[in-house]
Design an enzyme around this catalytic site. Structure first.
Site, short mmCIF file in Angstrom:
data_model
loop_
_atom_site.label_atom_id
_atom_site.label_comp_id
_atom_site.label_asym_id
_atom_site.label_seq_id
_atom_site.Cartn_x
_atom_site.Cartn_y
_atom_site.Cartn_z
N HIS A 262 8.60 -2.36 6.62
CA HIS A 262 7.82 -3.35 7.38
C HIS A 262 7.28 -2.63 8.62
O HIS A 262 6.49 -1.71 8.51
CB HIS A 262 8.72 -4.54 7.68
N HIS A 301 0.77 -3.06 -0.07
CA HIS A 301 1.09 -4.26 0.69
C HIS A 301 1.41 -5.36 -0.30
O HIS A 301 0.79 -5.45 -1.36
CB HIS A 301 -0.12 -4.68 1.55
N ASP A 357 -0.57 0.16 9.04
CA ASP A 357 0.24 1.23 9.63
C ASP A 357 -0.29 2.63 9.35
O ASP A 357 0.20 3.59 9.93
CB ASP A 357 1.68 1.14 9.10
N1 ACO Z 1 3.48 4.59 -2.64
C1 ACO Z 1 3.62 4.75 -3.98
N2 ACO Z 1 3.80 3.77 -4.88
C2 ACO Z 1 3.84 2.51 -4.37
C3 ACO Z 1 3.70 2.25 -3.00
C4 ACO Z 1 3.51 3.34 -2.12
N3 ACO Z 1 3.37 3.15 -0.81
N4 ACO Z 1 3.78 0.91 -2.79
C5 ACO Z 1 3.96 0.37 -3.99
N5 ACO Z 1 4.00 1.34 -4.96
C6 ACO Z 1 4.11 1.13 -6.39
C7 ACO Z 1 5.55 0.79 -6.80
O1 ACO Z 1 6.30 1.93 -7.11
C8 ACO Z 1 5.31 -0.12 -7.97
O2 ACO Z 1 4.98 0.71 -9.06
P1 ACO Z 1 5.52 0.34 -10.55
O3 ACO Z 1 4.83 -0.96 -10.90
O4 ACO Z 1 5.13 1.48 -11.40
O5 ACO Z 1 7.01 0.18 -10.42
C9 ACO Z 1 4.04 -0.88 -7.61
O6 ACO Z 1 3.33 -0.01 -6.73
C10 ACO Z 1 4.30 -2.21 -6.94
O7 ACO Z 1 5.15 -1.98 -5.81
P2 ACO Z 1 6.21 -3.01 -5.27
O8 ACO Z 1 7.33 -2.26 -4.62
O9 ACO Z 1 6.56 -3.99 -6.33
O10 ACO Z 1 5.34 -3.76 -4.16
P3 ACO Z 1 5.90 -4.72 -3.06
O11 ACO Z 1 4.86 -5.76 -2.87
O12 ACO Z 1 7.28 -5.18 -3.39
O13 ACO Z 1 6.03 -3.79 -1.79
C11 ACO Z 1 5.47 -2.61 0.19
C12 ACO Z 1 5.11 -3.77 -0.74
C13 ACO Z 1 6.95 -2.73 0.60
C14 ACO Z 1 4.62 -2.68 1.44
C15 ACO Z 1 5.25 -1.28 -0.58
O14 ACO Z 1 3.89 -1.15 -0.94
C16 ACO Z 1 5.69 -0.07 0.25
O15 ACO Z 1 6.87 0.30 0.22
N6 ACO Z 1 4.71 0.60 0.98
C17 ACO Z 1 5.06 1.71 1.83
C18 ACO Z 1 5.66 1.22 3.13
C19 ACO Z 1 4.62 0.59 4.03
O16 ACO Z 1 3.56 1.17 4.27
N7 ACO Z 1 4.97 -0.57 4.58
C20 ACO Z 1 4.11 -1.27 5.56
C21 ACO Z 1 3.64 -2.55 5.00
S1 ACO Z 1 2.54 -3.31 6.13
C22 ACO Z 1 3.53 -3.97 7.30
O17 ACO Z 1 4.64 -4.35 7.09
C23 ACO Z 1 3.00 -4.01 8.62
#
Ligand code: ACO
Length: 421
Positions: A262, A301, A357
């Site tokens: 987050h 996201h 971010d």
């Molecule tokens: N890099 C690589 N792969 C990713 C990323 C990423 N940043 N984010 C999601 N994926 C992939 C997952 O591995 C998953 O792949 P799969 O279907 O093959 O298993 C798919 O995309 C869906 O991902 P989920 O984890 O189900 O997405 P969720 O909605 O639960 O998570 C989150 C969202 C936590 C923001 C995620 O995208 C992440 O971890 N991003 C990196 C951290 C980040 O930048 N957070 C800031 C968010 S904005 C904020 O809070 C201000």
């Protein structure tokens, strides 16, 4: 065609029709038909837990509006304090209302000396400022016991003003403490962002930040002010639903924001860019992410399946800041990373775009903030969003947050004394 859904229980053949209202269906109706059968929705990805009039977000279209006003217009024309007023009160202030609001926020910026000396000084010298802030804001509740009267709207507003006013002071004090530098008192002649920069960076002598730096700080505050039902706002609402005081509510929200998924992501982005180290390593890094070795921080996201509109504005603002500070050397790596990822099937098929971010950390670093402060910088403006949601929740008199579970543990069994196991 009826604007409703029909659910049929195939065990009994019984059906129930539920109207679709405001884009949702009332789960209480479902419960009538299927008592004891729960929606399994980890991460609340499909659950609307609130009726809210604060922020509208369309993640598919990349739209973000506070109280109906597009984020792009607010970013260009407004100030953070005006946006905070809008979030809290629901309307933009007129000139008199704005002057009163600014005056009130400005005159609540001080924190009790006992607090700063006894509470912050109790921490280890290299304590993470987000840990200090989270504990500090919880500690503030002990200084304002009257805040527990959450049923009185006027009292709620007083605490909201106090918290919006004191967060920059707490944040700067946390930074100063972790640097071993003397605390700088708020200067109430300064505007909100300048005062914060002053408390952060003033070290003796005349000091005046460049107007472009002040504007960038204010802009980043605007962009981070609210984002509907995100993890920290949900934490605030859940804790607020138990009728805890607003300082405790904001502490809970800070704790949720702290995590790298987050608000901790901007810190993680800079660490990642540092680790990649050079432009030439970007392709290999992206491959490693695709092979499951970590995530591309600042990408993806839960709600945006398009370019995060805040990321677009921040990317542009980064160039304005770099005009004054010189280019952040990590910018080239970030730009290449974005280019490679946006052209790659892995990221395209999963609709992974830069989020707020991805570029904010580069600006923060160029403004002179250490990376440990990045999440703290997010918490300052988001306090106005958290408290707007808290206020809305209490005005609606909603129920205590208490979800169900699907129990998958063992059935009943008899206790076995330890020496017989
Ligand atoms: N890099 C690589 N792969 C990713 C990323 C990423 N940043 N984010 C999601 N994926 C992939 C997952 O591995 C998953 O792949 P799969 O279907 O093959 O298993 C798919 O995309 C869906 O991902 P989920 O984890 O189900 O997405 P969720 O909605 O639960 O998570 C989150 C969202 C936590 C923001 C995620 O995208 C992440 O971890 N991003 C990196 C951290 C980040 O930048 N957070 C800031 C968010 S904005 C904020 O809070 C201000």
């Amino acid at each position: 065609m009826a604007d409703s859904i029909t659910i049929t229980d195939n065990r009994t053949g019984e059906s129930i029709e539920i109207p679709i209202v405001d884009g949702g269906v009332d789960a209480a109706e479902w419960r009538k038909l299927l008592p004891g059968i729960w929606f399994y929705d980890p991460g609340f990805a499909t659950t609307a837990a609130a009726r809210s009039a604060i922020t509208e977000l369309d993640g598919e279209a990349g739209i973000l509006r506070y109280r109906g006003y597009p984020i792009e217009q607010l970013a260009e024309q407004s100030t953070f304090l005006e946006v905070a007023y809008l979030l809290v009160h629901g309307e933009l202030p007129d000139a008199d209302q704005y002057a009163t609001w600014v005056d009130e926020v400005t005159h609540h910026t001080y924190i009790h000396e006992n607090f700063r000396k006894r509470i912050y000084d109790a921490f280890h010298y290299d304590a993470h400022p987000m840990g200090l802030l989270t504990s500090g804001v919880a500690g503030l509740s002990t200084f304002y016991p009257e805040a527990k009267d959450i049923a009185d709207p006027a009292n709620r507003l007083t605490q909201i003003i106090r918290l919006i006013a004191k967060m920059p002071t707490l944040a700067a004090a946390a930074y100063r403490f972790s640097k071993g530098q003397p605390f700088v008192f708020p200067d109430n002649d300064l505007d909100y962002p300048t005062n914060f920069l002053h408390m952060m960076f003033q070290i003796g002598g005349a000091w005046e930040p460049h107007p472009a730096i002040v504007r960038a700080m204010d802009l980043l505050f605007i962009l981070h002010a609210d984002h509907e039902q995100n993890c920290s706002t949900t934490a605030a609402r859940v804790v607020g639903s138990s009728h805890a005081d607003p300082y405790t509510v904001v502490a809970a929200a800070c704790a949720a924001l702290y995590g790298p998924r987050h608000g901790g992501a901007n810190e993680a982005v800079l660490k990642m860019l540092d680790e990649i180290g050079s432009y030439d390593n970007v392709d290999a890094f992206v491959e490693s992410v695709k092979n499951g070795q970590g995530r591309l921080m600042g990408f993806g996201h839960r709600v945006y399946k398009n370019y995060d509109p805040r990321a677009k504005i921040i990317k542009q603002a980064a160039y304005d800041v770099f005009e004054v500070t010189g280019k952040n050397p990590l910018l080239d790596i970030a730009l290449k990373l974005e280019e490679v990822a946006l052209a790659d099937e892995y990221f395209i098929s999963r609709k992974l775009y830069p989020n707020v971010d991805f570029y904010s950390g580069l600006i923060y670093q160029s403004l002179g903030f250490p990376i440990e402060m990045f999440t703290v910088l997010f918490a300052i403006p988001r306090t106005s969003g958290w408290l707007s949601h808290w206020n809305e929740l209490l005005a609606q008199d909603s129920r205590i947050a208490r979800p169900r579970q699907l129990y998958v543990g063992p059935g009943v069994r008899d206790y076995v004394p330890i020496d017989e196991r």
